[in-house]
Scaffold this motif. Structure first.
Motif, PDB file in Angstrom:
ATOM      1  N   LYS A   1      -7.229   5.229  -3.766  1.00 29.28           N
ATOM      2  CA  LYS A   1      -5.787   5.451  -3.897  1.00 29.28           C
ATOM      3  C   LYS A   1      -5.081   5.255  -2.556  1.00 29.28           C
ATOM      4  O   LYS A   1      -3.983   4.694  -2.496  1.00 29.28           O
ATOM      5  N   GLU A   2      -5.722   5.724  -1.495  1.00 27.73           N
ATOM      6  CA  GLU A   2      -5.125   5.541  -0.170  1.00 27.73           C
ATOM      7  C   GLU A   2      -5.011   4.050   0.163  1.00 27.73           C
ATOM      8  O   GLU A   2      -4.020   3.610   0.752  1.00 27.73           O
TER       9      GLU A   2
ATOM     10  N   GLN B   1      -4.711   1.666  -2.050  1.00 27.16           N
ATOM     11  CA  GLN B   1      -3.643   1.134  -2.890  1.00 27.16           C
ATOM     12  C   GLN B   1      -2.273   1.455  -2.303  1.00 27.16           C
ATOM     13  O   GLN B   1      -1.368   0.618  -2.290  1.00 27.16           O
ATOM     14  N   ILE B   2      -2.122   2.681  -1.827  1.00 28.36           N
ATOM     15  CA  ILE B   2      -0.842   3.090  -1.241  1.00 28.36           C
ATOM     16  C   ILE B   2      -0.537   2.260  -0.003  1.00 28.36           C
ATOM     17  O   ILE B   2       0.609   1.874   0.237  1.00 28.36           O
TER      18      ILE B   2
ATOM     19  N   TYR C   1       0.684  -0.959  -1.102  1.00 26.53           N
ATOM     20  CA  TYR C   1       2.043  -0.783  -1.609  1.00 26.53           C
ATOM     21  C   TYR C   1       3.045  -0.697  -0.460  1.00 26.53           C
ATOM     22  O   TYR C   1       4.126  -1.282  -0.512  1.00 26.53           O
TER      23      TYR C   1
ATOM     24  N   ASN D   1       0.715  -3.813  -8.807  1.00 30.60           N
ATOM     25  CA  ASN D   1       0.398  -2.831  -7.775  1.00 30.60           C
ATOM     26  C   ASN D   1       1.025  -1.477  -8.072  1.00 30.60           C
ATOM     27  O   ASN D   1       0.393  -0.429  -7.887  1.00 30.60           O
ATOM     28  N   ARG D   2       2.266  -1.487  -8.509  1.00 32.76           N
ATOM     29  CA  ARG D   2       2.963  -0.229  -8.799  1.00 32.76           C
ATOM     30  C   ARG D   2       2.278   0.548  -9.919  1.00 32.76           C
ATOM     31  O   ARG D   2       2.069   1.749  -9.828  1.00 32.76           O
TER      32      ARG D   2
ATOM     33  N   SER E   1      -0.786   0.145 -10.964  1.00 27.05           N
ATOM     34  CA  SER E   1      -2.147   0.514 -10.550  1.00 27.05           C
ATOM     35  C   SER E   1      -2.166   1.862  -9.855  1.00 27.05           C
ATOM     36  O   SER E   1      -3.114   2.641 -10.004  1.00 27.05           O
ATOM     37  N   LEU E   2      -1.127   2.147  -9.072  1.00 24.04           N
ATOM     38  CA  LEU E   2      -1.072   3.415  -8.351  1.00 24.04           C
ATOM     39  C   LEU E   2      -1.018   4.602  -9.303  1.00 24.04           C
ATOM     40  O   LEU E   2      -1.481   5.697  -8.978  1.00 24.04           O
ATOM     41  N   LYS E   3      -0.453   4.397 -10.482  1.00 24.55           N
ATOM     42  CA  LYS E   3      -0.301   5.490 -11.446  1.00 24.55           C
ATOM     43  C   LYS E   3      -1.384   5.497 -12.511  1.00 24.55           C
ATOM     44  O   LYS E   3      -1.498   6.456 -13.269  1.00 24.55           O
TER      45      LYS E   3
ATOM     46  N   ALA F   1      -6.122  -3.944  -5.873  1.00 23.53           N
ATOM     47  CA  ALA F   1      -5.459  -2.729  -5.409  1.00 23.53           C
ATOM     48  C   ALA F   1      -6.479  -1.649  -5.225  1.00 23.53           C
ATOM     49  O   ALA F   1      -7.527  -1.643  -5.828  1.00 23.53           O
TER      50      ALA F   1
END
Length: 416
Positions: A128-129, A131-132, A135, A335-336, A338-340, A416
């Motif tokens: 997640k980090e 991916q962020i 982003y 990408n957006r 994927s973060l969720k 991502a």
């Protein structure tokens, strides 16, 4: 309760916690682990007990070659480790990101008898980090303008118009089909403008009836109508020193247009039920997906009001006229989402992207975003393929655009 019973209880407690626990002797030989440790590392007790902890190939381990000291691990020298991020290698060869805590164990005489170590699997957190971080880099990329994505010539021209309009205090009107991003353009004008430190207030002119709309815009005094139990300031007063965004201005009633015309000309508003003029310092940004000239011919829109709001017109091109922006938008939405999402989807296939390039997008950017939200729900594999896209995109009727009109695009690999 004897010591044997206590030992059984202790093992139950250790096996219940989610963190992996390992105990080693001073030579680094593993002498005890719990169930969570087995799950994280893939090693069973009978496979790992009696083996050196170096078996795990922990990235943070430091060997100290010291002939005098038997404490070969630097942790024995330090006494403890706290919240150390590192990785180890599972039995199956896969790397696992962990958070490690460790402490030396001593007997009553202060002699070192071993060490206890706890490990927490933070692989998902590390992903997640990452991916962020992707982003964040995406938000800072050159193909973005205050949150709007586009490298096409038409979008670059629009960005230039927004920059110029932002430096003016004149009314701006944004034209565009539904889903093209008119609200994003309005917010960009505010953020890039001289009023960016002031408020930004949005009003949807199509969502309220005439009486409620006027109360919303201009405010009302106590007793002005049934239910008006107290006075209330309107959106124009609340926007003082900033910008007010009037969305769907083509749906304004004629009577409201007359009152807004006075606001534009005299910079004053009157609350409903009151005749006391209130000075307002507000710049109006409006937007519509309707043909205002046609509404004027039909008598549904005032011509004098049109000329007052149409000082700086900005047109947002539909998505079908800027196909080169689709890969960028696709990657951004991927990408957006994927973060969720908890799904391990790595990207979109070339075949699926080709379909996105062929589609005529009547719903514009909003429809493209919805297509990716649908794809993330329907996709059960590592890549988004044509079968994961909405039926309207893959149906023969949707593929009406000649193939020769589609520009060549590079392979897009979204990770991502």
């Amino acid at each position: 309760m004897d010591n044997h019973d206590l030992d059984l209880y202790w093992k139950t407690v250790v096996d219940t916690i989610q963190e992996g626990v390992m105990i080693v002797n001073p030579e680094g030989v593993i002498i005890s682990i719990n169930q969570a440790f087995e799950e994280i590392t893939g090693y069973r007790q009978d496979e790992i007990l009696g083996r050196p902890c170096s078996t795990l190939n922990c990235s943070s381990c430091e060997l100290v070659r010291n002939e005098v000291s038997c404490h070969w691990c630097v942790m024995f020298k330090r006494g403890q480790l706290k919240k150390q991020k590192c990785s180890l290698i599972r039995k199956d060869g896969q790397a696992v990101n962990i958070l490690k805590n460790a402490s030396v164990l001593k007997d009553r005489k202060g002699e070192v008898i071993g060490a206890v170590e706890t490990i927490t699997d933070i692989t998902d957190l590390i992903e997640k980090e990452a991916q962020i971080e992707i982003y964040k880099k995406e938000l800072d990329s050159e193909d973005r303008f205050h949150g709007i994505i586009g490298i096409s010539a038409s979008m670059q021209h629009m960005f230039e118009l927004i920059e110029n309009a932002a430096q003016s205090d004149a009314p701006v009107i944004i034209y565009g089909e539904s889903g093209t991003g008119k609200e994003l353009a309005a917010r960009a004008i505010h953020k890039a403008g001289v009023r960016k430190k002031g408020p930004y207030i949005k009003v949807n002119c199509a969502s309220l009836n005439e009486s409620l709309l006027e109360s919303e815009l201009f405010g009302h005094v106590k007793g002005a109508f049934t239910g008006a139990h107290r006075s209330r300031e309107g959106r124009f007063e609340a926007s003082a020193g900033g910008d007010i965004f009037l969305d769907e201005i083509g749906d304004l009633p004629l009577s409201t247009q007359v009152k807004l015309l006075r606001v534009l000309e005299e910079k004053v508003v009157e609350r409903v039920g009151d005749q006391q003029p209130i000075k307002v310092d507000v710049r109006i940004i409006s937007a519509t997906n309707r043909d205002l000239a046609d509404l004027i011919r039909k008598g549904k829109f005032r011509e004098d009001f049109f000329y007052r709001i149409n000082v700086i017109p900005i047109k947002i091109p539909p998505l079908r006229e800027r196909l080169e922006d689709i890969p960028l938008l696709a990657q951004s939405f991927f990408n957006r989402i994927s973060l969720k999402s908890s799904k391990k989807i790595q990207g979109i296939s070339n075949q699926a992207l080709d379909l996105l390039m062929k589609y005529h997008w009547p719903g514009n950017v909003r429809e493209l975003k919805s297509a990716f939200e649908f794809a993330f729900v329907s996709c059960k594999s590592s890549m988004i393929s044509p079968e994961h896209l909405p039926g309207t995109i893959v149906s023969p009727g949707a593929l009406s655009m000649p193939r020769e009109e589609i520009p060549d695009i590079a392979d897009i690999k979204n990770s991502a």
